[in-house]
Write an enzyme that holds these catalytic residues in place. Structure first.
Site, PDB file in Angstrom:
ATOM      1  N   ARG A  94       0.712  -1.263  -0.123  1.00 55.74           N
ATOM      2  CA  ARG A  94       0.153   0.117   0.047  1.00 55.74           C
ATOM      3  C   ARG A  94       0.941   1.239  -0.225  1.00 55.74           C
ATOM      4  O   ARG A  94       0.624   2.245  -0.488  1.00 55.74           O
ATOM      5  CB  ARG A  94      -1.061  -0.021   1.110  1.00 55.74           C
ATOM      6  CG  ARG A  94      -2.042  -0.975   1.185  1.00 55.74           C
ATOM      7  CD  ARG A  94      -2.654  -1.268  -0.228  1.00 55.74           C
ATOM      8  NE  ARG A  94      -3.802  -2.305  -0.204  1.00 55.74           N
ATOM      9  CZ  ARG A  94      -4.174  -2.913  -1.489  1.00 55.74           C
ATOM     10  NH1 ARG A  94      -3.350  -2.998  -2.418  1.00 55.74           N
ATOM     11  NH2 ARG A  94      -5.105  -3.592  -1.388  1.00 55.74           N
ATOM     12  N   ASP A 123      -7.275  -0.716   4.608  1.00 56.55           N
ATOM     13  CA  ASP A 123      -6.587   0.158   3.291  1.00 56.55           C
ATOM     14  C   ASP A 123      -6.984   1.601   2.933  1.00 56.55           C
ATOM     15  O   ASP A 123      -6.045   2.119   2.693  1.00 56.55           O
ATOM     16  CB  ASP A 123      -6.966  -0.598   1.608  1.00 56.55           C
ATOM     17  CG  ASP A 123      -6.274  -2.246   1.643  1.00 56.55           C
ATOM     18  OD1 ASP A 123      -5.187  -2.288   2.312  1.00 56.55           O
ATOM     19  OD2 ASP A 123      -6.743  -2.705   1.006  1.00 56.55           O
ATOM     20  N   SER A 178     -13.511 -11.672  -1.402  1.00 54.82           N
ATOM     21  CA  SER A 178     -12.701 -10.447  -1.519  1.00 54.82           C
ATOM     22  C   SER A 178     -11.084 -10.801  -1.500  1.00 54.82           C
ATOM     23  O   SER A 178     -10.792 -11.271  -0.535  1.00 54.82           O
ATOM     24  CB  SER A 178     -13.283  -9.644  -0.501  1.00 54.82           C
ATOM     25  OG  SER A 178     -12.275  -8.336  -0.527  1.00 54.82           O
TER      26      SER A 178
END
Length: 413
Positions: A94, A123, A178
């Site tokens: 990230r 996130d 997911s």
């Protein structure tokens, strides 16, 4: 001329629906940016999809080697594992993605960056802390937190919204896991995993490998070399770090390595359950630690473990671009000066089994460790050491006995 927004773009349903939403609610030109950290075939067809969705431009940036060298390697060297199990696969990527989004925003003269992370996950924190640290002047747009304008609450809603805006792409309304994938790992959340009482449906879930039960019945030997804490070769062949991880993913996946089912504590306060596949990363972490055992002295090893745990927390919470991360990383790098050598192990049904470690900087002395008395160690010296080492225990016990004797005398009176 319209103002521009840079969208962190994956090509999935969420970020596809965000493109017309941004144009409708902000009247921005949308510049899509896909950061390739090893998603594989997930990038296929992105240019056409972005164009059909109304984007003005699409950047696809391959940063796999930067991801491996500047983000993965420091975490391996620190042996950073969040809550004893999670090898930080999503977390490590990230800050790099945020960094590249900012670079593209500067290049395009954009006024905002948009991401598709939900309001419940980690996130959003990681992306936004990275952007704030690198470009505090840029506006951040998180559609899932825009309750007044983002009305979509399901995949069906998003598909219908896309159809209404002339975007007819082959998205399915079927529920699925997911997932987040990069070169280091793939994560799975949702479906039966939402209830910790349920066993994962591994036959349906696994992408990178197989369960230990389905792994080969024969062990596979692997040899790796490290130089100053950086992996440099695999089975005698010199490779880049990215190539080593790719090959280890193949070997580990085949042998049922690196499947972890955890309930973790998210940054935003809730617990979440997920299954992570990190076959190559698990092997690389274990190999590095196997070598360090020979080389680091006890005091350094103990402090490094504490720093590694703190480093993991920092990375997990999205605080990569902070002085503390830089300071801890500097300490970790100093410990790697002599972490050079060869590690051999075998993979067998989910296990990584030691098969020999060598280093020119090993602190292990066979003459000292053996039962044979040598010149450097006299068994009789241990008696004095134990007397001094155990002195606080002995004094405490003596004082306790004296108090008990005194109390006994008072009781007799």
């Amino acid at each position: 001329m319209k103002e521009k927004v840079v969208l962190a773009y994956s090509g999935g349903l969420d970020t596809t629906a965000i493109i017309p939403w941004l144009k409708e609610n902000y009247d921005y030109d949308v510049v899509c940016c896909c950061i390739d950290v090893g998603q594989g075939n997930e990038l296929d067809g992105l240019e056409e999809r972005a164009k059909l969705s109304g984007a003005e431009k699409l950047y696809i940036l391959n940063v796999i080697d930067e991801f491996c060298d500047d983000y993965i390697v420091p975490c391996v060297q620190a042996h950073s594992v969040y809550e004893n199990k999670y090898l930080l696969g999503t977390s490590m990527a990230r800050p790099l993605i945020a960094k590249k989004l900012v670079e593209i925003a500067r290049k395009e003269g954009a006024v905002a960056i948009c991401h598709g992370a939900t309001g419940k996950g980690n996130d959003q924190v990681r992306f936004e802390l990275g952007i704030k640290a690198l470009a505090p002047d840029l506006k951040i747009i998180a559609p899932w937190r825009c309750n007044e304008t983002w009305k979509m609450q399901s995949r069906e809603d998003e598909i219908e919204y896309c159809h209404q805006h002339g975007i007819d792409l082959p998205f399915s309304a079927d529920s699925s896991y997911s997932r987040d994938r990069n070169l280091w790992h793939i994560s799975h959340e949702g479906l039966e995993l939402e209830d910790p009482a349920n066993e994962p449906n591994y036959d349906h879930l696994l992408v990178l490998g197989v369960t230990p039960e389905k792994a080969p019945d024969k062990a596979e030997y692997v040899t790796m070399t490290f130089e100053k804490g950086v992996p440099t070769s695999l089975n005698g062949e010199k490779m880049k770090v990215s190539e080593i991880i790719t090959k280890l993913n193949e070997l580990g996946g085949k042998n049922g390595i690196g499947i972890v089912d955890i309930v973790e504590n998210r940054v935003v306060g809730m617990k979440s359950r997920g299954v992570y596949e990190t076959p190559g990363g698990t092997i690389l972490m274990e190999a590095h630690q196997q070598l360090e055992e020979l080389i680091l002295d006890r005091a350094t090893y103990e402090v490094k473990k504490e720093m590694g745990d703190k480093f993991a927390q920092i990375v997990y919470e999205g605080k990569w671009f902070t002085p503390l991360r830089e300071a801890i990383q500097a300490f970790i790098e100093s410990t790697q000066e002599y972490v050079t050598g060869e590690v051999k192990f075998k993979l067998y049904k989910g296990n990584i089994i030691k098969a020999g470690t060598t280093s020119p900087y090993s602190l292990y002395s066979e003459s000292l460790a053996s039962f044979t008395t040598g010149e450097l160690y006299d068994h009789h010296d241990a008696e004095g050491f134990i007397n001094l080492f155990g002195l606080p225990l002995k004094v405490r016990a003596m004082k306790k006995l004296a108090r008990e004797a005194e109390e006994a005398k008072k009781a007799e009176k």
